[in-house]
Design a protein around this motif. Structure first.
Motif, mmCIF file in Angstrom:
data_model
loop_
_atom_site.group_PDB
_atom_site.id
_atom_site.type_symbol
_atom_site.label_atom_id
_atom_site.label_comp_id
_atom_site.label_asym_id
_atom_site.label_seq_id
_atom_site.Cartn_x
_atom_site.Cartn_y
_atom_site.Cartn_z
ATOM 1 N N GLU A 273 0.821 -1.213 0.000
ATOM 2 C CA GLU A 273 0.000 0.000 0.000
ATOM 3 C C GLU A 273 0.859 1.268 0.000
ATOM 4 O O GLU A 273 0.629 2.175 -0.797
ATOM 5 C CB GLU A 273 -0.952 -0.006 1.199
ATOM 6 C CG GLU A 273 -1.974 1.087 1.194
ATOM 7 C CD GLU A 273 -2.968 1.008 0.026
ATOM 8 O OE1 GLU A 273 -3.484 2.072 -0.359
ATOM 9 O OE2 GLU A 273 -3.219 -0.095 -0.499
ATOM 10 N N VAL A 274 1.842 1.362 0.893
ATOM 11 C CA VAL A 274 2.635 2.595 0.974
ATOM 12 C C VAL A 274 3.550 2.777 -0.232
ATOM 13 O O VAL A 274 3.843 3.901 -0.619
ATOM 14 C CB VAL A 274 3.439 2.707 2.290
ATOM 15 C CG1 VAL A 274 2.499 2.724 3.493
ATOM 16 C CG2 VAL A 274 4.494 1.645 2.424
ATOM 17 N N LYS A 275 3.959 1.671 -0.845
ATOM 18 C CA LYS A 275 4.803 1.786 -2.037
ATOM 19 C C LYS A 275 4.024 2.354 -3.219
ATOM 20 O O LYS A 275 4.611 2.956 -4.118
ATOM 21 C CB LYS A 275 5.438 0.441 -2.380
ATOM 22 C CG LYS A 275 6.598 0.122 -1.469
ATOM 23 C CD LYS A 275 7.398 -1.050 -1.989
ATOM 24 C CE LYS A 275 8.720 -1.068 -1.284
ATOM 25 N NZ LYS A 275 9.798 -1.452 -2.163
ATOM 26 N N LYS A 276 2.705 2.218 -3.208
ATOM 27 C CA LYS A 276 1.870 2.824 -4.253
ATOM 28 C C LYS A 276 2.048 4.338 -4.284
ATOM 29 O O LYS A 276 1.851 4.976 -5.309
ATOM 30 C CB LYS A 276 0.393 2.524 -4.016
ATOM 31 C CG LYS A 276 -0.013 1.104 -4.260
ATOM 32 C CD LYS A 276 -1.505 0.938 -3.957
ATOM 33 C CE LYS A 276 -1.955 -0.487 -3.999
ATOM 34 N NZ LYS A 276 -3.377 -0.640 -3.595
ATOM 35 N N TYR A 277 2.401 4.913 -3.131
ATOM 36 C CA TYR A 277 2.548 6.364 -2.995
ATOM 37 C C TYR A 277 4.001 6.810 -3.069
ATOM 38 O O TYR A 277 4.313 7.957 -2.757
ATOM 39 C CB TYR A 277 1.906 6.825 -1.683
ATOM 40 C CG TYR A 277 0.439 6.475 -1.617
ATOM 41 C CD1 TYR A 277 -0.509 7.226 -2.300
ATOM 42 C CD2 TYR A 277 0.010 5.367 -0.893
ATOM 43 C CE1 TYR A 277 -1.849 6.887 -2.260
ATOM 44 C CE2 TYR A 277 -1.335 5.020 -0.842
ATOM 45 C CZ TYR A 277 -2.260 5.783 -1.531
ATOM 46 O OH TYR A 277 -3.590 5.445 -1.495
ATOM 47 N N GLY A 278 4.892 5.894 -3.452
ATOM 48 C CA GLY A 278 6.298 6.252 -3.602
ATOM 49 C C GLY A 278 7.132 6.122 -2.344
ATOM 50 O O GLY A 278 8.299 6.511 -2.336
ATOM 51 N N SER A 279 6.547 5.613 -1.280
ATOM 52 C CA SER A 279 7.307 5.432 -0.043
ATOM 53 C C SER A 279 8.269 4.261 -0.181
ATOM 54 O O SER A 279 8.099 3.398 -1.037
ATOM 55 C CB SER A 279 6.364 5.172 1.137
ATOM 56 O OG SER A 279 5.608 6.323 1.412
ATOM 57 N N LYS A 280 9.273 4.246 0.680
ATOM 58 C CA LYS A 280 10.260 3.177 0.689
ATOM 59 C C LYS A 280 10.225 2.497 2.051
ATOM 60 O O LYS A 280 9.716 3.047 3.017
ATOM 61 C CB LYS A 280 11.645 3.732 0.411
ATOM 62 C CG LYS A 280 11.700 4.478 -0.918
ATOM 63 C CD LYS A 280 12.924 4.168 -1.664
ATOM 64 C CE LYS A 280 12.902 4.900 -2.982
ATOM 65 N NZ LYS A 280 13.218 4.082 -4.081
ATOM 66 N N ILE A 281 10.810 1.288 2.099
ATOM 67 C CA ILE A 281 10.798 0.491 3.323
ATOM 68 C C ILE A 281 12.230 0.137 3.704
ATOM 69 O O ILE A 281 13.028 -0.273 2.856
ATOM 70 C CB ILE A 281 9.994 -0.819 3.127
ATOM 71 C CG1 ILE A 281 8.562 -0.534 2.690
ATOM 72 C CG2 ILE A 281 10.044 -1.695 4.383
ATOM 73 C CD1 ILE A 281 7.707 0.186 3.711
ATOM 74 N N ALA A 282 12.539 0.277 4.991
ATOM 75 C CA ALA A 282 13.848 -0.109 5.522
ATOM 76 C C ALA A 282 13.645 -1.121 6.641
ATOM 77 O O ALA A 282 12.723 -0.996 7.447
ATOM 78 C CB ALA A 282 14.591 1.107 6.062
ATOM 79 N N ILE A 283 14.509 -2.124 6.667
ATOM 80 C CA ILE A 283 14.561 -3.040 7.804
ATOM 81 C C ILE A 283 15.606 -2.483 8.753
ATOM 82 O O ILE A 283 16.778 -2.334 8.381
ATOM 83 C CB ILE A 283 14.953 -4.473 7.373
ATOM 84 C CG1 ILE A 283 13.898 -5.075 6.451
ATOM 85 C CG2 ILE A 283 15.176 -5.362 8.596
ATOM 86 C CD1 ILE A 283 12.595 -5.465 7.108
ATOM 87 N N ASP A 284 15.204 -2.137 9.963
ATOM 88 C CA ASP A 284 16.092 -1.522 10.946
ATOM 89 C C ASP A 284 16.730 -2.592 11.821
ATOM 90 O O ASP A 284 16.161 -3.663 12.030
ATOM 91 C CB ASP A 284 15.289 -0.542 11.813
ATOM 92 C CG ASP A 284 16.164 0.371 12.631
ATOM 93 O OD1 ASP A 284 17.334 0.594 12.259
ATOM 94 O OD2 ASP A 284 15.678 0.879 13.653
ATOM 95 N N ASP A 285 17.923 -2.292 12.319
ATOM 96 C CA ASP A 285 18.653 -3.158 13.257
ATOM 97 C C ASP A 285 18.950 -4.538 12.686
ATOM 98 O O ASP A 285 18.993 -5.524 13.410
ATOM 99 C CB ASP A 285 17.899 -3.301 14.586
ATOM 100 C CG ASP A 285 17.742 -1.980 15.311
ATOM 101 O OD1 ASP A 285 18.561 -1.076 15.071
ATOM 102 O OD2 ASP A 285 16.805 -1.853 16.113
ATOM 103 N N PHE A 286 19.164 -4.612 11.371
ATOM 104 C CA PHE A 286 19.419 -5.909 10.764
ATOM 105 C C PHE A 286 20.756 -6.458 11.249
ATOM 106 O O PHE A 286 21.744 -5.748 11.327
ATOM 107 C CB PHE A 286 19.425 -5.828 9.238
ATOM 108 C CG PHE A 286 19.441 -7.178 8.593
ATOM 109 C CD1 PHE A 286 18.262 -7.890 8.443
ATOM 110 C CD2 PHE A 286 20.624 -7.756 8.183
ATOM 111 C CE1 PHE A 286 18.269 -9.155 7.885
ATOM 112 C CE2 PHE A 286 20.637 -9.011 7.623
ATOM 113 C CZ PHE A 286 19.467 -9.720 7.472
ATOM 114 N N GLY A 287 20.750 -7.742 11.559
ATOM 115 C CA GLY A 287 21.971 -8.403 12.013
ATOM 116 C C GLY A 287 21.969 -8.705 13.487
ATOM 117 O O GLY A 287 22.944 -9.209 14.031
ATOM 118 N N THR A 288 20.862 -8.402 14.161
ATOM 119 C CA THR A 288 20.762 -8.693 15.591
ATOM 120 C C THR A 288 19.588 -9.622 15.832
ATOM 121 O O THR A 288 18.737 -9.819 14.984
ATOM 122 C CB THR A 288 20.534 -7.408 16.413
ATOM 123 O OG1 THR A 288 19.304 -6.817 16.005
ATOM 124 C CG2 THR A 288 21.668 -6.427 16.221
ATOM 125 N N GLY A 289 19.538 -10.149 17.004
ATOM 126 C CA GLY A 289 18.386 -10.960 17.394
ATOM 127 C C GLY A 289 18.167 -12.127 16.465
ATOM 128 O O GLY A 289 19.050 -12.935 16.234
#
Length: 123
Positions: free
Chosen positions: A23-39
């Motif tokens: 849905e948000v990508k339809k409006y040009g937004s981007k997605i980030a995965i935060d804190d990758f490499g932990t847990g």
């Protein structure tokens, strides 16, 4: 606008998250995965979620210039991300030596105290 999804124990409502991303990508937004490499990092999420950025956790980055294991983990994340067309961001870049190392490892972007402390107001 970039929405950050915290990569922690797991994404509990995977279908809801994927629908949100679509849905948000339809409006040009981007997605980030935060804190990758932990847990409980899960490369499978990256293949399914259609993210734009991986933010490599500061617990890895803060030692990347002096710890061979941190360097290898960072290099592996970057190579994996590049193969999927995902850009990488190093968190916790606190000094020039770290910045130079992550540039050598082909990390796309960086953030941290080396550039600026967090500020209440921008501008």
């Amino acid at each position: 606008m970039v929405f950050e999804i915290v990569e922690s124990e797991g994404i509990e409502n995977f279908n809801e998250v994927t629908e949100f991303i679509k849905e948000v990508k339809k409006y040009g937004s981007k997605i980030a995965i935060d804190d990758f490499g932990t847990g409980y990092s899960n490369f499978n999420y990256l293949m399914k979620l259609n993210v734009d950025y991986i933010k490599i956790d500061g617990s890895i980055i803060k030692n990347v210039h002096k710890d061979k294991s941190a360097e290898i983990v960072t290099k592996t994340i970057v190579l994996f991300a590049k193969e999927l067309g995902i850009e990488t961001i190093a968190e916790f870049v606190s000094e020039e030596e770290i910045y130079n190392k992550i540039k050598d490892l082909n990390v796309d972007y960086s953030q941290g105290y080396y550039f600026s402390e967090p500020k209440e107001n921008i501008g």
